[in-house]
Design a protein around this motif. Structure first.
Motif, mmCIF file in Angstrom:
data_model
loop_
_atom_site.group_PDB
_atom_site.id
_atom_site.type_symbol
_atom_site.label_atom_id
_atom_site.label_comp_id
_atom_site.label_asym_id
_atom_site.label_seq_id
_atom_site.Cartn_x
_atom_site.Cartn_y
_atom_site.Cartn_z
ATOM 1 N N PRO A 133 -9.989 -4.540 6.325
ATOM 2 C CA PRO A 133 -10.272 -5.583 5.324
ATOM 3 C C PRO A 133 -8.996 -6.243 4.816
ATOM 4 O O PRO A 133 -8.034 -5.565 4.450
ATOM 5 C CB PRO A 133 -10.971 -4.797 4.208
ATOM 6 N N GLY A 134 -8.990 -7.566 4.848
ATOM 7 C CA GLY A 134 -7.839 -8.312 4.368
ATOM 8 C C GLY A 134 -6.674 -8.378 5.342
ATOM 9 O O GLY A 134 -5.669 -9.025 5.067
ATOM 10 N N ASN A 135 -6.805 -7.727 6.499
ATOM 11 C CA ASN A 135 -5.708 -7.716 7.474
ATOM 12 C C ASN A 135 -6.285 -7.529 8.882
ATOM 13 O O ASN A 135 -6.075 -6.507 9.529
ATOM 14 C CB ASN A 135 -4.719 -6.592 7.141
ATOM 15 N N SER A 136 -7.015 -8.527 9.330
ATOM 16 C CA SER A 136 -7.716 -8.416 10.612
ATOM 17 C C SER A 136 -6.970 -9.071 11.771
ATOM 18 O O SER A 136 -7.498 -9.136 12.884
ATOM 19 C CB SER A 136 -9.110 -9.044 10.498
ATOM 20 N N GLN A 137 -5.748 -9.556 11.527
ATOM 21 C CA GLN A 137 -5.045 -10.306 12.572
ATOM 22 C C GLN A 137 -4.796 -9.463 13.817
ATOM 23 O O GLN A 137 -4.965 -9.941 14.950
ATOM 24 C CB GLN A 137 -3.723 -10.852 12.040
ATOM 25 N N ALA A 138 -4.370 -8.214 13.631
ATOM 26 C CA ALA A 138 -4.105 -7.357 14.795
ATOM 27 C C ALA A 138 -5.379 -7.123 15.603
ATOM 28 O O ALA A 138 -5.355 -7.130 16.837
ATOM 29 C CB ALA A 138 -3.510 -6.031 14.335
ATOM 30 N N ALA A 139 -6.501 -6.933 14.915
ATOM 31 C CA ALA A 139 -7.772 -6.739 15.604
ATOM 32 C C ALA A 139 -8.179 -7.995 16.364
ATOM 33 O O ALA A 139 -8.703 -7.920 17.487
ATOM 34 C CB ALA A 139 -8.852 -6.356 14.594
ATOM 35 N N ARG A 297 -14.163 -12.910 -3.508
ATOM 36 C CA ARG A 297 -12.957 -12.708 -2.697
ATOM 37 C C ARG A 297 -11.756 -12.391 -3.592
ATOM 38 O O ARG A 297 -10.917 -11.547 -3.248
ATOM 39 C CB ARG A 297 -12.691 -13.950 -1.844
ATOM 40 N N SER A 298 -11.686 -13.058 -4.741
ATOM 41 C CA SER A 298 -10.600 -12.768 -5.683
ATOM 42 C C SER A 298 -10.689 -11.334 -6.184
ATOM 43 O O SER A 298 -9.671 -10.652 -6.338
ATOM 44 C CB SER A 298 -10.660 -13.737 -6.869
ATOM 45 N N ALA A 299 -11.911 -10.872 -6.429
ATOM 46 C CA ALA A 299 -12.099 -9.498 -6.901
ATOM 47 C C ALA A 299 -11.663 -8.496 -5.847
ATOM 48 O O ALA A 299 -10.970 -7.512 -6.148
ATOM 49 C CB ALA A 299 -13.561 -9.272 -7.285
ATOM 50 N N ARG A 300 -12.061 -8.735 -4.600
ATOM 51 C CA ARG A 300 -11.666 -7.816 -3.522
ATOM 52 C C ARG A 300 -10.156 -7.817 -3.335
ATOM 53 O O ARG A 300 -9.548 -6.768 -3.116
ATOM 54 C CB ARG A 300 -12.379 -8.198 -2.219
ATOM 55 N N ARG A 301 -9.544 -9.007 -3.417
ATOM 56 C CA ARG A 301 -8.096 -9.101 -3.260
ATOM 57 C C ARG A 301 -7.385 -8.389 -4.412
ATOM 58 O O ARG A 301 -6.383 -7.695 -4.205
ATOM 59 C CB ARG A 301 -7.675 -10.569 -3.189
ATOM 60 N N PHE A 302 -7.904 -8.553 -5.619
ATOM 61 C CA PHE A 302 -7.312 -7.886 -6.781
ATOM 62 C C PHE A 302 -7.343 -6.368 -6.607
ATOM 63 O O PHE A 302 -6.344 -5.682 -6.847
ATOM 64 C CB PHE A 302 -8.068 -8.284 -8.042
ATOM 65 N N LEU A 303 -8.475 -5.834 -6.181
ATOM 66 C CA LEU A 303 -8.594 -4.383 -6.019
ATOM 67 C C LEU A 303 -7.716 -3.872 -4.887
ATOM 68 O O LEU A 303 -7.182 -2.763 -4.953
ATOM 69 C CB LEU A 303 -10.057 -4.013 -5.760
ATOM 70 N N ARG A 304 -7.543 -4.698 -3.859
ATOM 71 C CA ARG A 304 -6.753 -4.298 -2.699
ATOM 72 C C ARG A 304 -5.255 -4.355 -2.992
ATOM 73 O O ARG A 304 -4.495 -3.502 -2.519
ATOM 74 C CB ARG A 304 -7.101 -5.207 -1.517
ATOM 75 N N GLU A 305 -4.831 -5.326 -3.775
ATOM 76 C CA GLU A 305 -3.402 -5.585 -3.940
ATOM 77 C C GLU A 305 -2.835 -5.118 -5.281
ATOM 78 O O GLU A 305 -1.630 -5.249 -5.509
ATOM 79 C CB GLU A 305 -3.136 -7.088 -3.778
ATOM 80 N N ASN A 306 -3.661 -4.594 -6.160
ATOM 81 C CA ASN A 306 -3.181 -4.221 -7.493
ATOM 82 C C ASN A 306 -3.595 -2.792 -7.835
ATOM 83 O O ASN A 306 -4.279 -2.544 -8.835
ATOM 84 C CB ASN A 306 -3.726 -5.196 -8.542
ATOM 85 N N SER A 307 -3.190 -1.867 -7.002
ATOM 86 C CA SER A 307 -3.557 -0.463 -7.215
ATOM 87 C C SER A 307 -2.944 0.116 -8.491
ATOM 88 O O SER A 307 -3.458 1.097 -9.028
ATOM 89 C CB SER A 307 -3.123 0.380 -6.013
ATOM 90 N N SER A 308 -1.870 -0.489 -8.991
ATOM 91 C CA SER A 308 -1.209 0.023 -10.188
ATOM 92 C C SER A 308 -1.636 -0.722 -11.450
ATOM 93 O O SER A 308 -1.072 -0.493 -12.531
ATOM 94 C CB SER A 308 0.316 -0.063 -10.040
ATOM 95 N N ALA A 309 -2.618 -1.605 -11.347
ATOM 96 C CA ALA A 309 -3.082 -2.358 -12.516
ATOM 97 C C ALA A 309 -3.778 -1.425 -13.500
ATOM 98 O O ALA A 309 -4.070 -0.266 -13.195
ATOM 99 C CB ALA A 309 -4.015 -3.484 -12.078
ATOM 100 N N ASP A 310 -4.079 -1.964 -14.671
ATOM 101 C CA ASP A 310 -4.754 -1.183 -15.713
ATOM 102 C C ASP A 310 -6.014 -0.531 -15.140
ATOM 103 O O ASP A 310 -6.896 -1.227 -14.621
ATOM 104 C CB ASP A 310 -5.131 -2.118 -16.867
ATOM 105 N N PRO A 311 -6.121 0.795 -15.221
ATOM 106 C CA PRO A 311 -7.268 1.507 -14.623
ATOM 107 C C PRO A 311 -8.615 1.025 -15.152
ATOM 108 O O PRO A 311 -9.587 0.934 -14.388
ATOM 109 C CB PRO A 311 -7.011 2.972 -14.995
ATOM 110 N N GLU A 312 -8.677 0.718 -16.448
ATOM 111 C CA GLU A 312 -9.941 0.266 -17.018
ATOM 112 C C GLU A 312 -10.323 -1.105 -16.456
ATOM 113 O O GLU A 312 -11.507 -1.370 -16.172
ATOM 114 C CB GLU A 312 -9.823 0.190 -18.540
ATOM 115 N N LEU A 313 -9.333 -1.984 -16.284
ATOM 116 C CA LEU A 313 -9.610 -3.297 -15.696
ATOM 117 C C LEU A 313 -10.093 -3.141 -14.263
ATOM 118 O O LEU A 313 -11.075 -3.778 -13.851
ATOM 119 C CB LEU A 313 -8.358 -4.169 -15.740
#
Length: 433
Positions: A133-139, A297-313
């Motif tokens: 997810p979010g990185n399918s170029q190699a596939a 898509r923004s939500a999925r990208r946020f969860l994928r790229e912001n693992s250190s964000a506020d846990p509650e958010l």
């Protein structure tokens, strides 16, 4: 990067693929003759056939049409519909074994990479391509290269399973984009390959009346989700509707939406989704309020790229996006017809079990290997493939044409089942209400 999110190119093993074709045909699909119809052996999934496919209706003309689009000098992307999890690859592999046994298959990275190193090696040897997810170029690059060898690549353009066997959802453009890329690469290498998109549809129909079996499955769902048992006088479709209406009410309450029990299900569903979408936009300022797809898509990208964000958010974004996806899976297909088949009822129940029933071993096994309510026949058809060599439309337009051909073929299968009296139907409560 973790193994889950690291692409590793498949290394297909011909002996293993041949062996797994036999295992798939017997244990996964058809069952073991002499045992599959005799109690208590017919209750054992492997002896009965895990997917319980007793018959495969795959006309020779359709088989020949697919074979003609595959082979040396042809870069072929095979695009079947995707109505059911687990059974999807089993039927796709059976189809491929007849015309392109070394085809590569796209699969989620959770299956290919997420079950440990030994399992990853096994799936790569079976020629599965992990979608990251979010990185399918190699596939994609590997898929194009493999397609140019003439063996074919199979992927599901609908994306995730929707549990709607009579309806082809809008298709993503990946197959058309890769076909055009294969054409470009081939010409740059001094060749002029034929680039094809080869659609397939398959429809699963029960071979007997399974209403009593579906009633028992409904009872399990009610117990699992702590829903008050439905009186025996309530018809099967209304019982399924009642479960969905109860779950919708719970989601409304959880998200602060006032439930209007007198309103149609669809109106309540849309109102709930709009409220959750607005809340998601508040949590994600970069989301586009006017476009739900962009917001998700923004939500999925946020969860994928912001693992250190506020846990509650992160928790709120994850919960909202998952609930939106779950609620909207009861799509337009559920509301358009006055009648619903027993297959359609079975799909509703499986969708509920997949989306809501969690936490036990039985539920986990059902998510990976859902068990049908009874024996089935698979009706397989191959609409006319689309040649991309001379196609002048966009990839999105190409897939829209593929979808039209797939839906027409699926409608033709259903018309034949209805005309032959092989389809048990009920009044559709989603249409009535």
């Amino acid at each position: 990067m973790s193994r889950l999110d690291t692409f590793v190119a498949p290394e297909p093993s011909v002996p293993l693929i041949k062996a797994m074709t036999v295992v798939n045909r017997v244990l996964m699909l058809r069952g073991v003759l002499g045992f599959r119809d005799i109690p208590p052996f017919n209750r054992i999934a492997g002896l009965r056939g895990i997917a319980n496919i007793r018959h495969i209706d795959f006309p020779e003309a359709d088989r020949a049409r697919l074979a003609a689009a595959c082979g040396q000098g042809k870069a072929t992307f095979i695009t079947p519909n995707h109505p059911e999890f687990f059974t999807d690859w089993m039927i796709d592999k059976e189809i491929a074994s007849h015309v392109c046994p070394l085809a590569a298959f796209w699969a989620t990275n959770g299956v290919v990479n997420g079950l440990g190193k030994a399992a990853q090696k096994f799936w790569l040897a079976n020629n599965l391509i992990a979608q990251i997810p979010g990185n399918s170029q190699a596939a994609r690059e590997h898929s194009v290269s493999w397609a140019l060898t003439g063996h074919g690549v199979l992927l599901h353009p609908e994306g995730s399973v929707g549990w709607h066997g009579d309806y082809v959802a809008p298709l993503m453009p990946g197959a058309a984009e890769m076909a055009l890329e294969a054409l470009k690469r081939g010409r740059e290498a001094g060749r002029d390959p034929d680039a094809w998109i080869a659609p397939i549809v398959w429809k699963l129909a029960f071979t007997r009346d399974v209403e009593a079996d579906l009633m028992r499955e409904c009872a399990y769902v009610e117990r699992s989700l702590k829903i008050e048992p439905t009186p025996r006088s309530i018809a099967l479709p209304d019982r399924v509707y009642r479960i969905y209406e109860t779950l919708l009410s719970r989601d409304e309450e959880k998200n602060g939406v006032q439930a209007d029990r007198a309103a149609p299900f669809r109106s309540r569903q849309k109102r709930l989704i709009e409220a959750m979408h607005d809340r998601l936009c508040e949590l994600l300022p970069e989301a586009t309020p006017s476009g739900r797809g962009d917001t998700m898509r923004s939500a999925r990208r946020f969860l994928r790229e912001n693992s250190s964000a506020d846990p509650e958010l992160r928790k709120q974004v994850k919960s909202l996006s998952e609930t939106i996806m779950r609620v909207q899976r009861v799509g337009d297909f559920a509301f358009t017809s006055k009648a619903v088949t027993q297959e359609g009822i079975a799909e509703h129940i499986k969708r509920i079990r997949n989306d809501y029933c969690k936490g036990t071993l039985r539920d986990t096994l059902n998510r990976f290997m859902p068990q049908p309510a009874g024996p089935r026949r698979a009706h397989i058809r191959v609409p006319e493939p689309l040649a991309m060599n001379d196609y002048r439309g966009t990839p999105t337009e190409a897939m829209a044409e593929i979808r039209r051909r797939m839906q027409a073929a699926l409608d033709e299968i259903n018309d034949g089942l209805h005309a032959g009296g092989f389809s048990k139907t009920f009044s559709n409560p989603f249409y009535r209400r």
